[in-house]
Design a protein around this motif. Structure first.
Motif, PDB file in Angstrom:
ATOM      1  N   SER A   1       0.821  -1.215   0.000  1.00 55.38           N
ATOM      2  CA  SER A   1       0.000   0.000   0.000  1.00 55.38           C
ATOM      3  C   SER A   1       0.853   1.262   0.000  1.00 55.38           C
ATOM      4  N   ALA A   2       2.063   1.162   0.573  1.00 56.46           N
ATOM      5  CA  ALA A   2       2.979   2.305   0.604  1.00 56.46           C
ATOM      6  C   ALA A   2       3.791   2.392  -0.684  1.00 56.46           C
ATOM      7  N   GLY A   3       3.392   1.623  -1.683  1.00 53.88           N
ATOM      8  CA  GLY A   3       4.095   1.659  -2.963  1.00 53.88           C
ATOM      9  C   GLY A   3       5.462   1.009  -2.899  1.00 53.88           C
ATOM     10  N   PHE A   4       5.637   0.092  -1.946  1.00 57.74           N
ATOM     11  CA  PHE A   4       6.913  -0.616  -1.743  1.00 57.74           C
ATOM     12  C   PHE A   4       8.031   0.364  -1.406  1.00 57.74           C
ATOM     13  N   GLU A   5       7.678   1.459  -0.754  1.00 54.54           N
ATOM     14  CA  GLU A   5       8.646   2.493  -0.361  1.00 54.54           C
ATOM     15  C   GLU A   5       8.690   2.591   1.157  1.00 54.54           C
ATOM     16  N   GLY A   6       9.764   3.130   1.679  1.00 53.63           N
ATOM     17  CA  GLY A   6       9.882   3.393   3.112  1.00 53.63           C
ATOM     18  C   GLY A   6      10.325   2.168   3.889  1.00 53.63           C
ATOM     19  N   ASN A   7      10.050   2.217   5.165  1.00 52.38           N
ATOM     20  CA  ASN A   7      10.465   1.134   6.052  1.00 52.38           C
ATOM     21  C   ASN A   7       9.678  -0.134   5.752  1.00 52.38           C
ATOM     22  N   VAL A   8      10.401  -1.225   5.781  1.00 53.46           N
ATOM     23  CA  VAL A   8       9.757  -2.512   5.568  1.00 53.46           C
ATOM     24  C   VAL A   8       9.814  -3.294   6.877  1.00 53.46           C
ATOM     25  N   SER A   9       8.745  -3.934   7.199  1.00 52.36           N
ATOM     26  CA  SER A   9       8.664  -4.726   8.434  1.00 52.36           C
ATOM     27  C   SER A   9       9.651  -5.888   8.392  1.00 52.36           C
ATOM     28  N   SER A  10      10.111  -6.264   9.569  1.00 51.85           N
ATOM     29  CA  SER A  10      10.998  -7.431   9.645  1.00 51.85           C
ATOM     30  C   SER A  10      10.263  -8.698   9.208  1.00 51.85           C
ATOM     31  N   GLN A  11       8.937  -8.681   9.289  1.00 52.60           N
ATOM     32  CA  GLN A  11       8.151  -9.830   8.810  1.00 52.60           C
ATOM     33  C   GLN A  11       8.406 -10.061   7.319  1.00 52.60           C
ATOM     34  N   VAL A  12       8.565  -8.980   6.590  1.00 56.87           N
ATOM     35  CA  VAL A  12       8.824  -9.064   5.155  1.00 56.87           C
ATOM     36  C   VAL A  12      10.320  -9.213   4.882  1.00 56.87           C
ATOM     37  N   SER A  13      11.119  -8.365   5.513  1.00 57.89           N
ATOM     38  CA  SER A  13      12.556  -8.364   5.204  1.00 57.89           C
ATOM     39  C   SER A  13      13.245  -9.668   5.609  1.00 57.89           C
ATOM     40  N   SER A  14      12.813 -10.278   6.714  1.00 59.10           N
ATOM     41  CA  SER A  14      13.448 -11.543   7.116  1.00 59.10           C
ATOM     42  C   SER A  14      13.135 -12.651   6.113  1.00 59.10           C
ATOM     43  N   PHE A  15      11.921 -12.638   5.596  1.00 59.94           N
ATOM     44  CA  PHE A  15      11.566 -13.616   4.560  1.00 59.94           C
ATOM     45  C   PHE A  15      12.350 -13.323   3.277  1.00 59.94           C
ATOM     46  N   ALA A  16      12.460 -12.043   2.920  1.00 57.91           N
ATOM     47  CA  ALA A  16      13.190 -11.655   1.708  1.00 57.91           C
ATOM     48  C   ALA A  16      14.631 -12.138   1.777  1.00 57.91           C
ATOM     49  N   THR A  17      15.258 -11.905   2.900  1.00 60.86           N
ATOM     50  CA  THR A  17      16.662 -12.316   3.073  1.00 60.86           C
ATOM     51  C   THR A  17      16.785 -13.835   2.970  1.00 60.86           C
ATOM     52  N   ALA A  18      15.945 -14.547   3.700  1.00 66.28           N
ATOM     53  CA  ALA A  18      16.025 -16.017   3.716  1.00 66.28           C
ATOM     54  C   ALA A  18      15.745 -16.614   2.343  1.00 66.28           C
ATOM     55  N   ALA A  19      14.825 -15.996   1.596  1.00 71.60           N
ATOM     56  CA  ALA A  19      14.434 -16.530   0.288  1.00 71.60           C
ATOM     57  C   ALA A  19      15.271 -15.966  -0.857  1.00 71.60           C
TER      58      ALA A  19
END
Length: 135
Positions: free
Chosen positions: A56-74
């Motif tokens: 909803s934020a246009g994929f801009e700004g701070n990203v939650s660790s819920q998302v970033s931890s998955f991004a890193t692992a995947a």
């Protein structure tokens, strides 16, 4: 001459097959899946909320660790991870909806002859288990 007496030691006999027993089998199969996925439900909901918020934020700004931890692992970007999480959440909800629909078929077996009701129950239980195995 001594008489031999046979004793049935089966302390847990199978219940007589009735429509009620068949309906309970269907409910039990659904409950098993719901119980299995419930242990991570809060985590799934938090990930989905974070991913939708990031989108909803246009994929801009701070990203939650819920998302970033998955991004890193995947090995994904935060944007791609958010989209994967959202897609998985939608599939998860669709699977639970499908199980709920299958569970309602228990009411159809009430009107069937017992042999047909047993066959339908086996079919429904197998479909519920197959969906559960995907979650």
């Amino acid at each position: 001459m001594d008489e031999i007496i046979a004793v049935d030691l089966n302390l847990n006999p199978e219940p007589e097959v009735t429509v009620g027993v068949l309906m309970n089998r269907i409910d039990g199969a659904a409950a098993d899946v719901y119980t299995s996925v419930a242990k991570f439900r809060d985590e799934y909901n938090a990930k989905e909320l974070a991913a939708r918020s990031f989108k909803s934020a246009g994929f801009e700004g701070n990203v939650s660790s819920q998302v970033s931890s998955f991004a890193t692992a995947a090995g994904l970007s935060n944007r791609d991870a958010a989209m994967v999480i959202i897609g998985q959440a939608e599939q998860f909800k669709a699977a639970l909806d499908a199980i709920a629909e299958l569970r309602m078929q228990k009411f159809a077996i009430e009107k069937m002859p017992l042999d047909m009701a047993q066959a339908k129950t086996d079919e429904v239980v197998a479909q519920i288990a197959a969906i559960g195995a995907q979650l």
